[in-house]
Write a protein that holds these residues in place. Structure first.
Motif, PDB file in Angstrom:
ATOM      1  N   ALA B 401      -9.852  -2.574  -3.973  1.00 45.20           N
ATOM      2  CA  ALA B 401      -9.949  -3.551  -2.895  1.00 45.20           C
ATOM      3  C   ALA B 401      -8.735  -4.495  -2.898  1.00 45.20           C
ATOM      4  O   ALA B 401      -8.139  -4.783  -1.843  1.00 45.20           O
ATOM      5  CB  ALA B 401     -11.240  -4.357  -3.024  1.00 45.20           C
ATOM      6  N   SER B 402      -8.356  -4.986  -4.090  1.00 45.03           N
ATOM      7  CA  SER B 402      -7.218  -5.919  -4.168  1.00 45.03           C
ATOM      8  C   SER B 402      -5.945  -5.279  -3.624  1.00 45.03           C
ATOM      9  O   SER B 402      -5.203  -5.896  -2.853  1.00 45.03           O
ATOM     10  CB  SER B 402      -6.984  -6.345  -5.621  1.00 45.03           C
ATOM     11  N   GLN B 403      -5.701  -4.033  -3.996  1.00 42.86           N
ATOM     12  CA  GLN B 403      -4.479  -3.352  -3.525  1.00 42.86           C
ATOM     13  C   GLN B 403      -4.545  -3.156  -2.008  1.00 42.86           C
ATOM     14  O   GLN B 403      -3.576  -3.425  -1.288  1.00 42.86           O
ATOM     15  CB  GLN B 403      -4.278  -1.977  -4.205  1.00 42.86           C
ATOM     16  N   ALA B 404      -5.703  -2.679  -1.551  1.00 42.53           N
ATOM     17  CA  ALA B 404      -5.831  -2.354  -0.123  1.00 42.53           C
ATOM     18  C   ALA B 404      -5.616  -3.599   0.731  1.00 42.53           C
ATOM     19  O   ALA B 404      -4.854  -3.563   1.718  1.00 42.53           O
ATOM     20  CB  ALA B 404      -7.207  -1.745   0.155  1.00 42.53           C
ATOM     21  N   TRP B 405      -6.235  -4.696   0.350  1.00 40.75           N
ATOM     22  CA  TRP B 405      -6.107  -5.892   1.185  1.00 40.75           C
ATOM     23  C   TRP B 405      -4.731  -6.529   1.084  1.00 40.75           C
ATOM     24  O   TRP B 405      -4.216  -7.062   2.075  1.00 40.75           O
ATOM     25  CB  TRP B 405      -7.204  -6.910   0.866  1.00 40.75           C
ATOM     26  N   LEU B 406      -4.086  -6.439  -0.093  1.00 43.35           N
ATOM     27  CA  LEU B 406      -2.734  -7.000  -0.168  1.00 43.35           C
ATOM     28  C   LEU B 406      -1.731  -6.114   0.566  1.00 43.35           C
ATOM     29  O   LEU B 406      -0.744  -6.609   1.112  1.00 43.35           O
ATOM     30  CB  LEU B 406      -2.348  -7.273  -1.627  1.00 43.35           C
ATOM     31  N   VAL B 407      -2.030  -4.822   0.636  1.00 45.12           N
ATOM     32  CA  VAL B 407      -1.218  -3.946   1.501  1.00 45.12           C
ATOM     33  C   VAL B 407      -1.435  -4.330   2.963  1.00 45.12           C
ATOM     34  O   VAL B 407      -0.494  -4.519   3.732  1.00 45.12           O
ATOM     35  CB  VAL B 407      -1.566  -2.460   1.270  1.00 45.12           C
ATOM     36  N   LEU B 408      -2.699  -4.484   3.366  1.00 47.83           N
ATOM     37  CA  LEU B 408      -2.988  -4.835   4.765  1.00 47.83           C
ATOM     38  C   LEU B 408      -2.411  -6.202   5.110  1.00 47.83           C
ATOM     39  O   LEU B 408      -2.000  -6.446   6.250  1.00 47.83           O
ATOM     40  CB  LEU B 408      -4.504  -4.823   5.016  1.00 47.83           C
ATOM     41  N   GLY B 409      -2.348  -7.086   4.115  1.00 47.76           N
ATOM     42  CA  GLY B 409      -1.782  -8.412   4.343  1.00 47.76           C
ATOM     43  C   GLY B 409      -0.260  -8.433   4.303  1.00 47.76           C
ATOM     44  O   GLY B 409       0.354  -9.480   4.530  1.00 47.76           O
ATOM     45  N   GLY B 410       0.329  -7.276   3.976  1.00 52.32           N
ATOM     46  CA  GLY B 410       1.787  -7.199   3.995  1.00 52.32           C
ATOM     47  C   GLY B 410       2.450  -7.727   2.736  1.00 52.32           C
ATOM     48  O   GLY B 410       3.671  -7.950   2.700  1.00 52.32           O
ATOM     49  N   MET B 438     -15.686  -1.066   2.809  1.00 51.75           N
ATOM     50  CA  MET B 438     -14.453  -1.188   2.013  1.00 51.75           C
ATOM     51  C   MET B 438     -13.622   0.083   2.114  1.00 51.75           C
ATOM     52  O   MET B 438     -12.394   0.026   2.181  1.00 51.75           O
ATOM     53  CB  MET B 438     -14.795  -1.512   0.552  1.00 51.75           C
ATOM     54  N   TYR B 439     -14.309   1.244   2.181  1.00 50.34           N
ATOM     55  CA  TYR B 439     -13.573   2.491   2.399  1.00 50.34           C
ATOM     56  C   TYR B 439     -12.756   2.421   3.679  1.00 50.34           C
ATOM     57  O   TYR B 439     -11.637   2.947   3.756  1.00 50.34           O
ATOM     58  CB  TYR B 439     -14.542   3.681   2.466  1.00 50.34           C
ATOM     59  N   HIS B 440     -13.329   1.777   4.697  1.00 44.81           N
ATOM     60  CA  HIS B 440     -12.624   1.628   5.970  1.00 44.81           C
ATOM     61  C   HIS B 440     -11.285   0.926   5.761  1.00 44.81           C
ATOM     62  O   HIS B 440     -10.237   1.376   6.271  1.00 44.81           O
ATOM     63  CB  HIS B 440     -13.496   0.829   6.953  1.00 44.81           C
ATOM     64  N   HIS B 441     -11.297  -0.151   4.993  1.00 40.36           N
ATOM     65  CA  HIS B 441     -10.053  -0.916   4.814  1.00 40.36           C
ATOM     66  C   HIS B 441      -9.078  -0.193   3.901  1.00 40.36           C
ATOM     67  O   HIS B 441      -7.854  -0.318   4.041  1.00 40.36           O
ATOM     68  CB  HIS B 441     -10.384  -2.327   4.318  1.00 40.36           C
ATOM     69  N   TYR B 442      -9.601   0.576   2.995  1.00 39.22           N
ATOM     70  CA  TYR B 442      -8.769   1.411   2.134  1.00 39.22           C
ATOM     71  C   TYR B 442      -8.041   2.459   2.982  1.00 39.22           C
ATOM     72  O   TYR B 442      -6.814   2.640   2.884  1.00 39.22           O
ATOM     73  CB  TYR B 442      -9.674   2.043   1.081  1.00 39.22           C
TER      74      TYR B 442
END
Lengths: 513, 513
Positions: B401-410, B438-442
């Motif tokens: 989750a941390s990686q996915a959201w920091l990727v989405l946050g740029g 969460m899979y969706h955001h990944y």
């Protein structure tokens, strides 16, 4: 076999129901130890915050027949899940200690007045769509979100009856015993008076001819709602079975129809079919309604014609082997032959009067001859000189029912009848009575034999004992030796407000005023 | 804190529901052995004569949301007692092997789609008043008179949705896998599209902002029912909590209100409140609806202002000790700090665009500065050089989750982001994902990092596995290692048609066409 003319007249006479708003009298707790139930006051239901598993028991103060509505409110966070509730309505407290899912008796447990509902939106108003007969209502929270508590408010019963207490004839007595018996009998009658005279508002909720006859008599002394009697009488006459015999009961819904299934498809009882004559006789004596006499007379004659086919050359009714061919009492050990003989004689006496009124002298003469034949046979073949009482069937069974009905039929009269009835209960091996319905005819026979003191004593003993057991209305079945007995396999399906038990108001007002 | 102007606009936009009559596809028998359920064809339900204890299971062919009606008929003698029926609706066969009364989980068992009714008159038509989400319906006869058998006829589901399949944009692909994923995702979306975008039509049947964001994205690629998105967005903006923060979900009934009870009275999640910005951004990009941008902009800014209060001097989000301060995933072991950092950055990028559109250069500049501060802090304090990934919280937890959201946050971009996401699942001690949400955001993060093949692979693996498990719609929760897992204590309360699981149609149509 439907007679549409009579049916249309019947339907046009069906009454509107009066509505009365009844509030909860008190919130209670019930504790059961062995066979004894203690009822204690509880905090008012609308002050309780209910969570999963919580129950409240409401006492409406008296037996009610009606529709329940309430408000559901919440305390806590916003209601975020439905609430799942169980309602259990009870005429008597004992019912609340049984569970419909555990019931294994032969009668359908669908009669048990339990209901489960889910309510999606809280706060909201809830109205249950079905009608219930009850004094007590237990509400249990089967499930609720942890985020709020349920508060139940403004529980109201919209009680219904076609009887209007403003029409009730006062009963003047200073005798507290009589006053109480009259009051409970009237409540029983009142709550069975719906669109038709129902047998019981909990079960079966429909028109049975045996109950109707007693309700009509009680009605003439109380509410005088005679059009309701007329409507019900017309329904039976309009809806005979295919052989023109009157059915034991009729349904109004989904459309008027005779029950095709009393005693495994036979559709009626010997005695019940004949009672259309008796109901017509009582109604005509009460109202002088000539139209009704003329409308129903053909049907009444037909019932006697059908019954007479069972009279043998010897003048005795032939009892069939078919279980339940004749009702008389809820007692499967009872031999019905002698009682049936008495019923036909009783009805013939009334039919003779009606034939004379209508001016049909030919049939009047025919009935007199038949009556004499039955009379002679009863006293020749059914009277047992040794036992000094009537016997019934090939095993020469002795029963209270046989004596009572042969007294009512006039086989024995005056002081002889009185002595017979006074002595019969002290004999050995006598088949007793199990229903208030048979007790009614026993009391009636005592009165007809001028044994009024004993009649009052028996009435006080039997119906009074129901009072002592906490009756708000009189029961379908009552065994003083075992008050919680049920022939259905559980008190939960018993009917504690049952029309055939309402006779005391008739007897008291007519004979003990 | 209600904004009546926005609320009135929202309510005026709420859609009418389309109704579709759906018939029973087949009558079935279900047998369960260990964890496997076999479904076999049975004789048609309307040919069966049902007695006490009998059950029928109806298969409506696909997941439905709607109202059930039927005719009840009888064979035998006249129905002389009510019929007592139990209905159990199931989205998935497994639910029919559990019983609501036995459920002991923490969520309210009032969600279980069981119903008991008594029907007094047979024959009659019955319509259940509540809405159910289901493919299968089991009907059990709890009690019936011995004198007749029940026949159930003409069972119909009046299915409802605000989505109209005539508006559905076709999806042209010859790839059977993609076609199937798209179809099931659309059925999920369709059945959650009611008066609002519901999270699940079985449970909780209301508007959650986390689900709304995904539903809106799926909607733009499919039904384009953009007024429904607008209505829902306005509902959130019109009904903030008392501190002006957007709630996590809102109720429509009994009147529009924000839920006051997410995470024990906090009323929202850090990420969920911010998503009003994201929903506005997506909606505005889709529609160019300037009115909406101007109506919602103040509320959107307020959410960033509130979120920014959690940003420390060091530029890091302070994770609270309050359980569930930020949602991210249905995983109570997950540390949310790094994910929250990513979410705020993701939303700020969108807010910067909106500020520019609206011409608010001051706030645009402020957001850019805040973004830079968050960016720098993320890469200075949350990046672990040794682990080559982002960590979260004082225990420096590693999670997808941390990686996915920091990727989405740029926080990390291009080939570096791709490598990070490709490698993270192979590390040890990595907190995984438990919800399709969460899979969706990944998957989204994979696509944004140009790892489209892996995105499709993961989507096929996860959602495709639900398909293999017999999904007609995608589930609220799915663990491929234990398909019948439920965080609620029983599959019987699981939601098998859940909006946050509908993302595949969005991804496939937008990125894999």
């Amino acid at each position: 076999m439907k007679n549409q003319v009579l049916l249309d007249k019947a339907l046009a006479l069906l009454p509107k129901l009066h509505e009365t708003e009844v509030r909860v009298a008190r919130t209670v707790i019930m504790n059961k130890e062995d066979d004894s139930i203690r009822i204690l006051p509880d905090e008012d239901y609308n002050k309780k915050l209910l969570k999963k598993g919580d129950k409240i028991i409401l006492d409406f103060g008296n037996h009610q027949v009606g529709y329940i509505s309430m408000k559901l409110n919440s305390v806590g966070f916003h209601a975020d899940a439905p609430v799942w509730l169980k309602f259990h309505f009870a005429e008597q407290p004992v019912e609340l200690f049984e569970n419909g899912k555990d019931f294994e008796g032969w009668i359908s447990s669908s009669w048990i007045e339990e209901e489960e509902i889910h309510v999606d939106v809280i706060p909201s108003k809830v109205k249950l769509s079905r009608r219930y007969a009850f004094r007590y209502l237990e509400i249990e929270v089967l499930a609720i979100s942890n985020n709020y508590s349920l508060v139940v408010e403004d529980i109201t019963c919209t009680a219904v009856s076609s009887a209007d207490d403003r029409d009730l004839i006062p009963y003047d007595t200073t005798d507290e015993n009589k006053k109480q018996l009259d009051k409970i009998a009237i409540r029983t009658l009142h709550n069975c008076m719906q669109t038709v005279f129902e047998d019981g508002p909990k079960r079966d909720r429909r028109l049975w001819i045996g109950d109707l006859r007693i309700q009509a008599l009680a009605n003439y002394e109380t509410y005088k709602k005679n059009d309701l009697v007329k409507a019900c009488m017309y329904l039976f006459a309009a809806l005979p079975k295919s052989d023109e015999q009157i059915g034991a009961c009729v349904f109004l819904e989904p459309k008027p129809a005779v029950d095709d299934n009393v005693t495994d498809g036979q559709g009626t009882f010997f005695d019940y079919a004949l009672f259309i004559v008796s109901i017509l006789y009582d109604y005509y004596r009460e109202t002088d309604d000539r139209e009704a006499l003329e409308d129903i007379w053909a049907c009444a004659k037909k019932q006697i014609e059908i019954a007479a086919r069972r009279v043998g050359e010897d003048g005795l009714i032939k009892g069939e082997d078919v279980f339940g061919w004749c009702f008389i009492d809820w007692n499967i050990s009872l031999d019905k032959q002698a009682s049936a003989q008495g019923v036909l004689m009783y009805v013939l006496n009334q039919a003779i009067y009606l034939a004379s009124e209508i001016g049909d002298s030919e049939i009047e003469e025919e009935y007199r001859e038949l009556y004499d034949k039955l009379y002679t046979a009863a006293n020749r073949y059914l009277w047992d000189e040794e036992e000094c009482c009537y016997v019934s069937g090939k095993d020469r069974q002795i029963s209270i029912a046989s004596q009572a009905w042969l007294v009512l039929g006039g086989a024995i009269e005056g002081i002889y009848a009185k002595k017979l009835l006074e002595s019969i209960e002290f004999k050995e091996n006598v088949q007793g009575m199990v229903s208030p319905y048979m007790y009614h005819h026993y009391v009636d026979a005592l009165i007809q034999s001028d044994a009024k003191d004993l009649a009052l004593e028996k009435m006080t003993e039997y119906w009074g004992d129901m009072l002592n057991q906490g009756a708000d209305t009189f029961f379908e079945l009552y065994n003083p030796m075992n008050p919680n007995e049920s022939p259905y396999g559980g008190t939960i399906v018993n009917s504690y407000c049952h029309a055939w038990s309402c006779g005391p108001t008739y007897f008291l007002r007519k004979y003990f005023n």
